[in-house]
Design a protein around this motif. Structure first.
Motif, PDB file in Angstrom:
ATOM      1  N   GLU A  13      51.709  37.284  39.186  1.00  0.00           N
ATOM      2  CA  GLU A  13      50.152  37.573  38.881  1.00  0.00           C
ATOM      3  C   GLU A  13      48.829  36.969  40.538  1.00  0.00           C
ATOM      4  O   GLU A  13      48.450  36.983  41.058  1.00  0.00           O
ATOM      5  CB  GLU A  13      50.246  35.918  37.605  1.00  0.00           C
ATOM      6  N   ALA A  16      49.303  39.147  42.541  1.00  0.00           N
ATOM      7  CA  ALA A  16      48.299  39.887  43.080  1.00  0.00           C
ATOM      8  C   ALA A  16      46.248  39.504  42.692  1.00  0.00           C
ATOM      9  O   ALA A  16      45.802  39.732  43.855  1.00  0.00           O
ATOM     10  CB  ALA A  16      47.728  40.074  41.601  1.00  0.00           C
ATOM     11  N   LEU A  17      47.002  38.050  42.918  1.00  0.00           N
ATOM     12  CA  LEU A  17      45.279  36.711  42.651  1.00  0.00           C
ATOM     13  C   LEU A  17      45.196  37.066  44.030  1.00  0.00           C
ATOM     14  O   LEU A  17      44.205  36.582  45.210  1.00  0.00           O
ATOM     15  CB  LEU A  17      45.732  35.901  42.201  1.00  0.00           C
ATOM     16  N   VAL A  20      43.817  39.901  45.829  1.00  0.00           N
ATOM     17  CA  VAL A  20      42.442  39.688  45.472  1.00  0.00           C
ATOM     18  C   VAL A  20      41.636  39.290  46.670  1.00  0.00           C
ATOM     19  O   VAL A  20      40.344  39.627  47.096  1.00  0.00           O
ATOM     20  CB  VAL A  20      41.885  38.969  44.275  1.00  0.00           C
ATOM     21  N   GLU A  43      32.758  31.874  46.561  1.00  0.00           N
ATOM     22  CA  GLU A  43      34.000  32.740  45.767  1.00  0.00           C
ATOM     23  C   GLU A  43      35.137  32.445  46.099  1.00  0.00           C
ATOM     24  O   GLU A  43      36.315  32.548  45.277  1.00  0.00           O
ATOM     25  CB  GLU A  43      33.760  34.729  45.778  1.00  0.00           C
ATOM     26  N   LEU A 234      50.401  48.845  47.756  1.00  0.00           N
ATOM     27  CA  LEU A 234      49.717  50.335  47.914  1.00  0.00           C
ATOM     28  C   LEU A 234      47.964  50.624  48.242  1.00  0.00           C
ATOM     29  O   LEU A 234      47.332  51.579  47.826  1.00  0.00           O
ATOM     30  CB  LEU A 234      49.677  50.586  45.410  1.00  0.00           C
TER      31      LEU A 234
ATOM     32  N   GLU B  13      32.737  26.841  39.001  1.00  0.00           N
ATOM     33  CA  GLU B  13      34.226  28.265  39.552  1.00  0.00           C
ATOM     34  C   GLU B  13      34.364  29.015  39.222  1.00  0.00           C
ATOM     35  O   GLU B  13      35.027  29.955  39.796  1.00  0.00           O
ATOM     36  CB  GLU B  13      35.254  27.283  39.445  1.00  0.00           C
ATOM     37  N   ALA B  16      31.898  32.056  39.867  1.00  0.00           N
ATOM     38  CA  ALA B  16      32.227  32.441  41.356  1.00  0.00           C
ATOM     39  C   ALA B  16      33.084  34.065  40.832  1.00  0.00           C
ATOM     40  O   ALA B  16      33.294  34.579  41.837  1.00  0.00           O
ATOM     41  CB  ALA B  16      32.604  31.690  42.303  1.00  0.00           C
ATOM     42  N   LEU B  17      34.398  32.977  39.776  1.00  0.00           N
ATOM     43  CA  LEU B  17      35.246  34.199  39.524  1.00  0.00           C
ATOM     44  C   LEU B  17      34.995  35.184  38.752  1.00  0.00           C
ATOM     45  O   LEU B  17      35.385  36.402  39.403  1.00  0.00           O
ATOM     46  CB  LEU B  17      37.301  33.136  39.308  1.00  0.00           C
ATOM     47  N   GLN B  19      32.274  36.654  39.114  1.00  0.00           N
ATOM     48  CA  GLN B  19      31.768  37.385  40.702  1.00  0.00           C
ATOM     49  C   GLN B  19      32.887  37.996  41.547  1.00  0.00           C
ATOM     50  O   GLN B  19      32.514  39.572  41.667  1.00  0.00           O
ATOM     51  CB  GLN B  19      31.036  36.845  41.670  1.00  0.00           C
ATOM     52  N   VAL B  20      33.731  37.790  41.600  1.00  0.00           N
ATOM     53  CA  VAL B  20      35.289  38.434  42.538  1.00  0.00           C
ATOM     54  C   VAL B  20      35.451  38.932  41.037  1.00  0.00           C
ATOM     55  O   VAL B  20      36.047  40.782  41.715  1.00  0.00           O
ATOM     56  CB  VAL B  20      36.426  37.406  42.528  1.00  0.00           C
ATOM     57  N   LEU B  24      35.586  43.202  42.609  1.00  0.00           N
ATOM     58  CA  LEU B  24      36.870  44.465  42.082  1.00  0.00           C
ATOM     59  C   LEU B  24      36.813  45.869  41.586  1.00  0.00           C
ATOM     60  O   LEU B  24      37.227  46.602  42.161  1.00  0.00           O
ATOM     61  CB  LEU B  24      38.266  43.770  41.371  1.00  0.00           C
ATOM     62  N   GLN B  39      48.355  49.328  41.582  1.00  0.00           N
ATOM     63  CA  GLN B  39      48.378  47.824  42.063  1.00  0.00           C
ATOM     64  C   GLN B  39      46.583  47.165  41.742  1.00  0.00           C
ATOM     65  O   GLN B  39      46.842  45.986  41.154  1.00  0.00           O
ATOM     66  CB  GLN B  39      48.236  48.426  43.626  1.00  0.00           C
ATOM     67  N   ARG B  40      45.877  47.831  42.032  1.00  0.00           N
ATOM     68  CA  ARG B  40      44.024  47.416  40.865  1.00  0.00           C
ATOM     69  C   ARG B  40      44.552  46.966  40.188  1.00  0.00           C
ATOM     70  O   ARG B  40      43.637  45.764  39.494  1.00  0.00           O
ATOM     71  CB  ARG B  40      42.923  48.191  41.789  1.00  0.00           C
ATOM     72  N   GLU B  42      47.196  45.634  38.542  1.00  0.00           N
ATOM     73  CA  GLU B  42      47.590  44.301  38.428  1.00  0.00           C
ATOM     74  C   GLU B  42      46.297  42.972  38.689  1.00  0.00           C
ATOM     75  O   GLU B  42      46.751  42.417  37.737  1.00  0.00           O
ATOM     76  CB  GLU B  42      48.674  44.085  39.269  1.00  0.00           C
ATOM     77  N   GLU B  43      45.509  43.180  39.850  1.00  0.00           N
ATOM     78  CA  GLU B  43      44.574  42.219  40.731  1.00  0.00           C
ATOM     79  C   GLU B  43      44.135  42.279  39.254  1.00  0.00           C
ATOM     80  O   GLU B  43      43.454  41.242  39.115  1.00  0.00           O
ATOM     81  CB  GLU B  43      43.936  43.020  41.513  1.00  0.00           C
ATOM     82  N   ALA B  46      45.407  39.946  36.518  1.00  0.00           N
ATOM     83  CA  ALA B  46      45.287  38.980  36.698  1.00  0.00           C
ATOM     84  C   ALA B  46      44.305  37.786  36.755  1.00  0.00           C
ATOM     85  O   ALA B  46      43.998  36.868  36.689  1.00  0.00           O
ATOM     86  CB  ALA B  46      46.368  38.767  37.691  1.00  0.00           C
ATOM     87  N   MET B  47      43.118  38.377  37.270  1.00  0.00           N
ATOM     88  CA  MET B  47      42.175  37.925  37.653  1.00  0.00           C
ATOM     89  C   MET B  47      41.489  37.378  36.120  1.00  0.00           C
ATOM     90  O   MET B  47      40.642  36.746  35.657  1.00  0.00           O
ATOM     91  CB  MET B  47      40.965  38.963  37.568  1.00  0.00           C
ATOM     92  N   SER B  49      43.183  37.389  33.347  1.00  0.00           N
ATOM     93  CA  SER B  49      43.993  36.455  32.837  1.00  0.00           C
ATOM     94  C   SER B  49      43.696  34.572  33.215  1.00  0.00           C
ATOM     95  O   SER B  49      43.540  34.012  32.463  1.00  0.00           O
ATOM     96  CB  SER B  49      45.652  36.439  33.059  1.00  0.00           C
ATOM     97  N   VAL B  50      43.207  34.507  34.797  1.00  0.00           N
ATOM     98  CA  VAL B  50      42.725  33.631  34.777  1.00  0.00           C
ATOM     99  C   VAL B  50      41.483  32.902  34.172  1.00  0.00           C
ATOM    100  O   VAL B  50      40.960  31.861  33.411  1.00  0.00           O
ATOM    101  CB  VAL B  50      42.393  33.765  35.987  1.00  0.00           C
ATOM    102  N   ARG B  54      40.424  29.679  31.885  1.00  0.00           N
ATOM    103  CA  ARG B  54      39.456  29.255  32.238  1.00  0.00           C
ATOM    104  C   ARG B  54      38.324  29.153  30.660  1.00  0.00           C
ATOM    105  O   ARG B  54      37.677  27.996  30.572  1.00  0.00           O
ATOM    106  CB  ARG B  54      39.196  29.114  32.746  1.00  0.00           C
TER     107      ARG B  54
END
Lengths: 491, 491
Positions: A13, A16-17, A20, A43, A234, B13, B16-17, B19-20, B24, B39-40, B42-43, B46-47, B49-50, B54
């Motif tokens: 994870e 992956a972050l 990003v 960001e 990838l 924060e 901002a995340l 927005q990130v 994507l 891969q995307r 998983e990215e 991961a976002m 999950s973060v 929060r």
């Protein structure tokens, strides 16, 4: 789930972050509207804050303590090595110091840019002094009583030391200076003249990227102010630039970045989103970009093919034949700027930065004396004086953002490229016949199998040693340059 | 630092995340190489999950308990309202259920796409049954004994109820059906014919975006399969698409997305990266896209100007005068697909989805009977039968990804646009004279000041009520449509 499985799931994870965060950087340089900059800064800071918290998460320490290294295979042990190194580094540096470095270097970049625009080193000196003091403090925390510069090097080239690099560079400098002087005294090849349509440059540059094996289904080529490669696995994207009167800038920037990108694309897919799924060091990374760009891309064989492609794209552009074209591509010219330097002189630019920054870190040189030291060294190595700070000590962003120990990896990459070229040429007879047809596939496959595929499995030095069958040395690079330029300049 | 300051720093924060994560999504639809998809995924996960961690962070509960709402001003209380709503929502839904919904809906989207391609509702029905069961379970957790569908609506249109919407929609349906029948019996305007260069479409579409006040220094226009607007604050990007024979698709998609983007760009800058810094609800968002697209963009005055622009871009395209062009733009045609429907028929598509999904959630309709229910309702409202599921019950992605309670916000947006148009026309006399010159600035400034600038400060309903001086009602929309189409079709 074992502790190792938990650790790797967590790390995946994080990887992956981290991808990003890198993609945001790509976006910023290629697609982002200008007015978005203040929001993007927040960001990026938020992503950094998330990533930092993950790197120092105490659970990492628990998992690392619990795992029995001996129960793991090579891949498992290599993963642990990377994660442990990162965790220990993060744990050694006090959070307050890390935050201060982040803040000061972020401001310093702007101050450096203004000082460079004003050609005023004095306006940058106090900030640089602060950056170096903070980075030295960090280095001391990391070195635990050992050499501070060596500790800094580990961030970019794990396993190497300042003394080892000084040995190599010390052997390079007199030879390169001597060769440079001989070349500058000889008759130079002609220069490229005329203009070259920028859309046609981009078309040929995309063709070049594919020719070097860049997989466009997992990447893309865009224009940016500074060429770079971004991402792993990838999704590995590159940028290039165009200049109407200098198509080589576009083509060789592309080939260079394709070298970086091919490394990331060539890593064993089993390592995707693990610590092994990225290039292992800056030096090994640069070895790939350089061997693509120089030993392959600027070879007589490959330039013969490129000459034909350029004639097709631009019509007659005033160069009579491929032999002349080869000499034009490899023309050695005076210049102040590292990033514009040719293959022969580039390392001289790096060697002086290495000596200067090492002296700064060791307190053997003070920032107030840096400009004079730079100018003296430049004139000694290049034979003409620096005309202004933006062409001298202020030309590179690196020190302003705290990159100390980074510069030498550029020349280390060239040294590694020399070693790999020697081994590749021995392993692939008839390579030039293929390159002359624009076929790089055997060369790039050799590099993928022997270097790129390993990702982070081996230590940087061991990647080169295993690929070449001997420890890295500056000799092959020197021999290659001497042969090439002696012939081109009929020395 | 007070608890409120701590909470807002944390929330900033998170914003901002968020927005990130949105960026994507934009990248995925516009720039990402195809091969990067795994891969995307998983990215993005991961976002997510973060962001999820929060949203349920127990510190939020501590801060919210500690803050005295009464000590805050309007902005502070509005911030708390949003944060509290999000935290309470996240706390009510068991983590296991949330994870299961995420997993099932992620798979369901692929199953839906396959079923649609195969025109086979039965292949999708078991999955849809599972999605609805899980979303109903979530709705029950959120409703705490109240109406489950009402609880679902809060995710998209806080403050509204199914009964309130049913009242509005119930009044709309017979009137729209009657008007539609009259229009379909009358003589239709001509159709647009010929081809329109796609590069010229993109050039004019960018001009249109600027004409509607879209700030290109904080945004950009790209092509994508589906038009969308993405991002908030200083970086709001839109996409559009081109079709050689249907330039209106490009132009009105652009104007629609500019409406969404202008809302985000028009929010008070003081709210940047706070809960107030985003459009307040789906319905209010859609009111902006629709009033830009329809009440302004498809008005007689504005189309007179657009007619001139199109002649300039494409030469004579077979429409003799601006009055005919206005009728061509507003031509009503039979069609199965909601997203391709004209201004008059669009709401009939939405109304049937609202009734069907509300019945599904209430167990008054079973998934096994959904296709038949859809087909019956469609024929009743549109006067001709559905020919295949991909033109019927399988046409929209929404239900597969668990969006229940989302559909009605489209027509709610149209209702709100009707209210706002009435108020704007009263407040800006001579607006048509400006629109006929391609000058939307007074109209868009009125919308910015009265709607967009508030961001999340007011509740959705109150945004409309304050801007118009009365509670929202379907009457202005109905009156507007009746007048417009009676005149165009000479009823």
């Amino acid at each position: 789930m074992t502790a190792y499985d938990d650790l790797m799931a967590y790390q995946r994870e994080t990887e992956a972050l981290s991808q990003v965060a890198g993609r945001l950087g790509w976006d910023q340089e290629t697609m982002m509207p200008r007015g978005a900059a203040p929001q993007r800064a927040e960001e990026m800071a938020a992503m950094e804050s998330v990533l930092h918290a993950r790197r120092v998460d105490p659970r990492l320490g628990d998992w690392l303590a619990e795992i029995e290294d001996n129960a793991l295979d090579d891949v498992g042990r290599a993963n642990l090595r990377h994660i442990r190194r990162s965790f220990e580094r993060a744990s050694k540096v006090p959070a307050q110091l890390a935050a201060r470095i982040a803040r000061v270097t972020s401001e310093a970049q702007g101050i450096w840019a203004e000082a460079r625009a004003a050609d005023d080193f004095a306006a940058f000196a106090p900030t640089l002094t602060e950056v170096i003091a903070l980075k030295r403090e960090e280095g001391q925390a990391l070195a635990l009583g050992g050499d501070v510069y060596d500790a800094m090097l580990q961030d970019y080239e794990p396993g190497t030391t300042g003394a080892e690099i000084a040995g190599m560079f010390g052997a390079l400098r007199p030879e390169l200076s001597e060769l440079r002087a001989a070349v500058r005294a000889a008759k130079a090849p002609p220069k490229l003249t005329g203009t070259f349509d920028e859309a046609a440059q981009m078309k040929l540059t995309r063709h070049l990227a594919k020719t070097f094996g860049y997989d466009m289904s997992m990447g893309r080529v865009d224009k940016a102010v500074h060429p770079f490669s971004s991402g792993s696995g990838l999704d590995v994207r590159i940028t290039t630039r165009t200049n109407e009167t200098d198509p080589f800038n576009c083509f060789y920037s592309t080939i260079h970045e394709v070298g970086h990108a091919a490394y990331e694309q060539g890593i064993d897919r089993a390592y995707l989103l693990t610590p092994l799924g990225r290039g292992v060091s800056m030096g090994v990374h640069e070895s790939q970009s350089r061997i693509y760009e120089n030993q392959i891309g600027r070879s007589r064989a490959f330039t013969a093919w490129l000459f034909g492609e350029m004639k097709e794209a631009f019509g007659d552009f005033g160069i009579p034949d491929s032999e002349t074209f080869y000499r034009v591509v490899n023309r050695v010219s005076d210049g102040f700027i590292r990033t514009e330097a040719d293959e022969l002189q580039y390392n001289l630019h790096v060697l002086m930065r290495f000596d200067l920054e090492r002296a700064l870190v060791a307190h053997d040189l003070q920032v107030q004396d840096l400009e004079a030291a730079w100018n003296d060294r430049f004139e000694a190595d290049f034979g003409f004086p620096v005309d202004k700070p933006s062409n001298g000590v202020l030309q590179d962003v690196h020190w302003s953002v705290g990159l100390l120990g980074y510069f030498p990896t550029y020349s280390l990459g060239n040294v590694y490229a020399g070693c790999l070229n020697e081994a590749m040429r021995a392993a692939v007879p008839g390579l030039d016949d293929q390159l002359a047809q624009g076929d790089t596939s055997t060369a790039t496959a050799w590099l993928r199998d022997n270097v790129q595929s390993h990702g982070g499995l081996l230590e940087p030095r061991d990647v080169i040693a295993r690929a070449t069958g001997k420890p890295p040395s500056e000799s092959p690079l020197l021999g290659y340059l001497r042969t090439k330029f002696t012939e081109i300049y009929e020395l």
